[in-house]
Design an enzyme around this catalytic site. Sequence first.
Site, mmCIF file in Angstrom:
data_model
loop_
_atom_site.group_PDB
_atom_site.id
_atom_site.type_symbol
_atom_site.label_atom_id
_atom_site.label_comp_id
_atom_site.label_asym_id
_atom_site.label_seq_id
_atom_site.Cartn_x
_atom_site.Cartn_y
_atom_site.Cartn_z
ATOM 1 N N ASN A 1 -2.353 -14.257 12.786
ATOM 2 C CA ASN A 1 -2.449 -15.651 13.907
ATOM 3 C C ASN A 1 -3.506 -15.875 14.838
ATOM 4 O OD1 ASN A 1 -0.441 -16.547 12.012
ATOM 5 N ND2 ASN A 1 1.082 -15.171 13.953
ATOM 6 N N LYS B 1 -9.552 -2.196 1.947
ATOM 7 C CA LYS B 1 -9.006 -1.205 2.930
ATOM 8 C C LYS B 1 -9.645 0.149 2.055
ATOM 9 C CE LYS B 1 -6.030 -3.488 4.998
ATOM 10 N NZ LYS B 1 -6.140 -3.345 6.029
ATOM 11 N N TYR C 1 -1.505 -3.494 -7.060
ATOM 12 C CA TYR C 1 -0.926 -4.975 -5.394
ATOM 13 C C TYR C 1 -2.265 -4.212 -4.575
ATOM 14 C CZ TYR C 1 1.865 -7.310 -3.044
ATOM 15 O OH TYR C 1 2.274 -8.610 -1.781
ATOM 16 N N GLY C 2 -3.009 -5.487 -4.185
ATOM 17 C CA GLY C 2 -3.577 -6.005 -2.860
ATOM 18 C C GLY C 2 -4.076 -4.126 -2.671
ATOM 19 N N ARG D 1 1.875 -12.263 0.126
ATOM 20 C CA ARG D 1 0.829 -12.435 0.233
ATOM 21 C C ARG D 1 0.314 -14.142 -0.525
ATOM 22 N NH1 ARG D 1 -2.304 -7.879 3.498
ATOM 23 N NH2 ARG D 1 -0.189 -6.761 3.836
ATOM 24 N N LYS E 1 -2.265 -10.573 13.633
ATOM 25 C CA LYS E 1 -3.652 -10.542 13.350
ATOM 26 C C LYS E 1 -4.437 -12.024 12.843
ATOM 27 C CE LYS E 1 -6.782 -6.868 12.321
ATOM 28 N NZ LYS E 1 -7.032 -5.794 11.442
ATOM 29 N N ASN F 1 6.048 -8.497 2.596
ATOM 30 C CA ASN F 1 4.795 -8.137 2.347
ATOM 31 C C ASN F 1 4.418 -9.568 0.780
ATOM 32 O OD1 ASN F 1 2.270 -6.989 2.849
ATOM 33 N ND2 ASN F 1 2.470 -5.334 1.237
ATOM 34 N N CYS G 1 0.589 -6.793 13.152
ATOM 35 C CA CYS G 1 0.723 -7.786 14.772
ATOM 36 C C CYS G 1 0.159 -8.494 15.308
ATOM 37 C CB CYS G 1 0.691 -6.850 15.576
ATOM 38 S SG CYS G 1 1.163 -5.253 15.953
ATOM 39 N N ARG H 1 2.324 -2.797 19.800
ATOM 40 C CA ARG H 1 3.469 -3.687 19.913
ATOM 41 C C ARG H 1 3.869 -3.008 20.806
ATOM 42 N NH1 ARG H 1 6.762 -7.440 17.029
ATOM 43 N NH2 ARG H 1 5.396 -7.970 14.968
ATOM 44 N N SER I 1 -0.956 -3.075 11.464
ATOM 45 C CA SER I 1 -0.702 -3.876 10.365
ATOM 46 C C SER I 1 0.337 -5.104 10.978
ATOM 47 C CB SER I 1 -0.389 -3.245 9.061
ATOM 48 O OG SER I 1 -1.411 -2.311 8.892
ATOM 49 N N ARG J 1 0.799 -1.025 -0.570
ATOM 50 C CA ARG J 1 0.068 0.227 -0.286
ATOM 51 C C ARG J 1 0.923 1.345 -0.462
ATOM 52 N NH1 ARG J 1 -1.789 0.994 3.677
ATOM 53 N NH2 ARG J 1 -1.621 -1.096 5.549
ATOM 54 N N ASP K 1 -9.510 -9.477 9.654
ATOM 55 C CA ASP K 1 -9.261 -8.185 8.979
ATOM 56 C C ASP K 1 -9.859 -7.345 9.158
ATOM 57 O OD1 ASP K 1 -6.226 -6.325 8.592
ATOM 58 O OD2 ASP K 1 -7.407 -5.487 6.641
ATOM 59 N N HIS L 1 -11.048 -1.899 12.012
ATOM 60 C CA HIS L 1 -9.772 -2.796 11.614
ATOM 61 C C HIS L 1 -9.235 -3.800 11.877
ATOM 62 C CE1 HIS L 1 -5.331 -2.526 9.940
ATOM 63 N NE2 HIS L 1 -6.440 -3.421 9.653
HETATM 64 C C1 OXD Z 1 -2.674 -3.894 6.004
HETATM 65 C C2 OXD Z 1 -3.670 -5.339 5.726
HETATM 66 O O1 OXD Z 1 -1.696 -3.461 6.481
HETATM 67 O O2 OXD Z 1 -4.247 -5.595 6.290
HETATM 68 O O3 OXD Z 1 -3.462 -3.732 7.385
HETATM 69 O O4 OXD Z 1 -2.855 -5.195 4.432
HETATM 70 MN MN MN Z 2 -4.835 -4.730 7.619
#
Ligand code: OXD
Ligand code: MN
Length: 617
Positions: A289, A241, A232-233, A400, A287, A398, A285, A431, A283, A89, A308, A261
């Site tokens: 998992n 997002k 991308y993403g 995916r 999530k 990054n 951290c 964190r 992002s 992003r 997410d 989020h």
């Molecule tokens: C983020 C994602 O950056 O979910 O939070 O990709």
């Molecule tokens: Mn996210």
Amino acid sequence: MTLEAHHTQTGATPESTSHTGTTDPNLQSWVDEIARLTRPDEIVWCDGSMREADTLAKQLVAEGKLTRLNPEWRPNSFLARSDPKDVARVEDRTFIASVDPDDAGPTNNWADPAEMRETLTGVFAGSMRGRTMYVVPFSMGPLGGPISQLGVEITDSAYVVLNMGIMTRMGAQVVRMIEDGESWVRTVHSVGYPLVSPTGTRRSDVEWPCADEKYIVQFPETREVYSFGSGYGGNALLAKKAFALRIASVMARDEGWLAEHMLLIKVTSPEGGVYHVAAAFPSACGKTNLSMLRPTIPGWTVETIGDDIAWMRQGEDGRLWAINPEAGFFGVAPGTGETTNPTAVNTMWGNTIFTNVALRDDGDVWWEGLTDTPPAHLIDWEGNDWTPDSGRPAAHPNSRFTVAAAQCPSIADDWNAVNGVPIDAILFGGRRATNVPLVAQARSWKHGVFMGATISSEKTAAAEGTVGELRRDPFAMLPFCGYNMADYWAHWLRVGKELGVNAPAIFQVNWFRKDDDGSFLWPGFSENSRVIEWIIRRVEKKAAALETPVGLLPAADGLNLDGLDLSADAVEHLFRVDRDSWLDECDLTEEFFGKFGAKVPAALHAELASLRYQLKQ
Ligand code: OXD
Ligand code: MN
């Protein structure tokens, strides 16, 4: 290529061919207008069928834009390699184009909507020449659900269509709902790499078309997104997002709900009590998992609802109900491994699109952390030979995986529930190497909003600023809130007032506290289930808590540490409230609030004053 059997001529541009269309005049005229601007050869209305996805994947393989993985190992799965300049992003190219700059606030890049429209008209003009323009109708959340919303993405990337087909409920039924009068959000995407110049000269395509200059623009007042230059993403999958957070947060403000989020999990206690928990983390951290947690403590089950994003709205019973608006996971591959997250690894058994991971010689994929020992030889994410001695990662950090949520072995039976699930607890995590305890319960909704508003992490790299300084990420929404962050805090306070006694309990968690030598104090991963256990016991009013200035902490022996090799010192350190360093942190919080001027709700200033007062007692 024909994706639909019938071919109806619509009002599209004279030179473009359109495959089907709609009887909804607004949708049809918008599609026509974008086609007139971008000049595609062909317009394809996507129906969301498996046949369509298969046709597009085969076409992308034939064009050299996807590699089909060895079906023995990874059936119906593909690898995409992006341009090395288009791997994440782009927050500095992400804009909130609201009429009043104050509505974007100090944490967003504001753009004047009229000027930005002119700029976008310039960059989108002819941007799809020589390409196919896809019309992708989608629903965020179960079709027709009370918390769900519809959208349409126009894109010139078949890779985006394939990903959107996994990440959303995409297809023709959404067009029927729009024709029946449902409202919907307009999103437009172009990779910004036309194949034909304005003078008619054709160039060949590249493996990952994109443009150097990127624009990710949200128009909150008109609920529109325009994205140019990236494939991308989050830059390109606009349902995620851009819509589900930036635009939806504005819709939520105006309509009294929450677009967050947050991951969503369902927790079942040994006694069979069922609870639902939403959790916001910045992002990277963990999530995904946590959303696929395998508890180490006997009798507890955690099931996945979302990894997410959560949309939450007060239900008829007065409680807060939540859905995961997405239908898939777009997860970070590195660090997702057989030991760290076996559920995610099993989810990706097939029907998965991988982007920027490494390719094994046997036609399967690999990334750092998938297995402890790397294969002896790989093709890295840039397409080059790689060995463990290469001295660089084989997969992009990054990189995916895109995979359907329904394929997740731990998916909860109610993940798809049309009305969502009732939320019992909300978690805020950062964190933090220092100060923030492993878990603390907020004394009230207002205190919880203060915890969310002050989420932070220590800066770890010199490039991020002074090492040890705090990087704030309020509600983990810093890059995703579509309006002024301080107004967003006020909105949260309003929602809490509305929920009253039905409001979920709020907790702050921190898995990342370090000892004086810099090693993590808490083992993390599956042991986080012990913290979840305490949280649920608090919700059940079965666990005692100690009042401290920073919130309610587990009473002595309150946290289940059975079988954990953790010293008494480590446990003390995990919950230590150091008054001096907390008072220093209060100064930083005051400075942070100062950025938002008079918009900061009085209740948050009052929480800060109360925290300082208690720390000085
Ligand atoms: C983020 C994602 O950056 O979910 O939070 O990709
Ligand atoms: Mn996210």
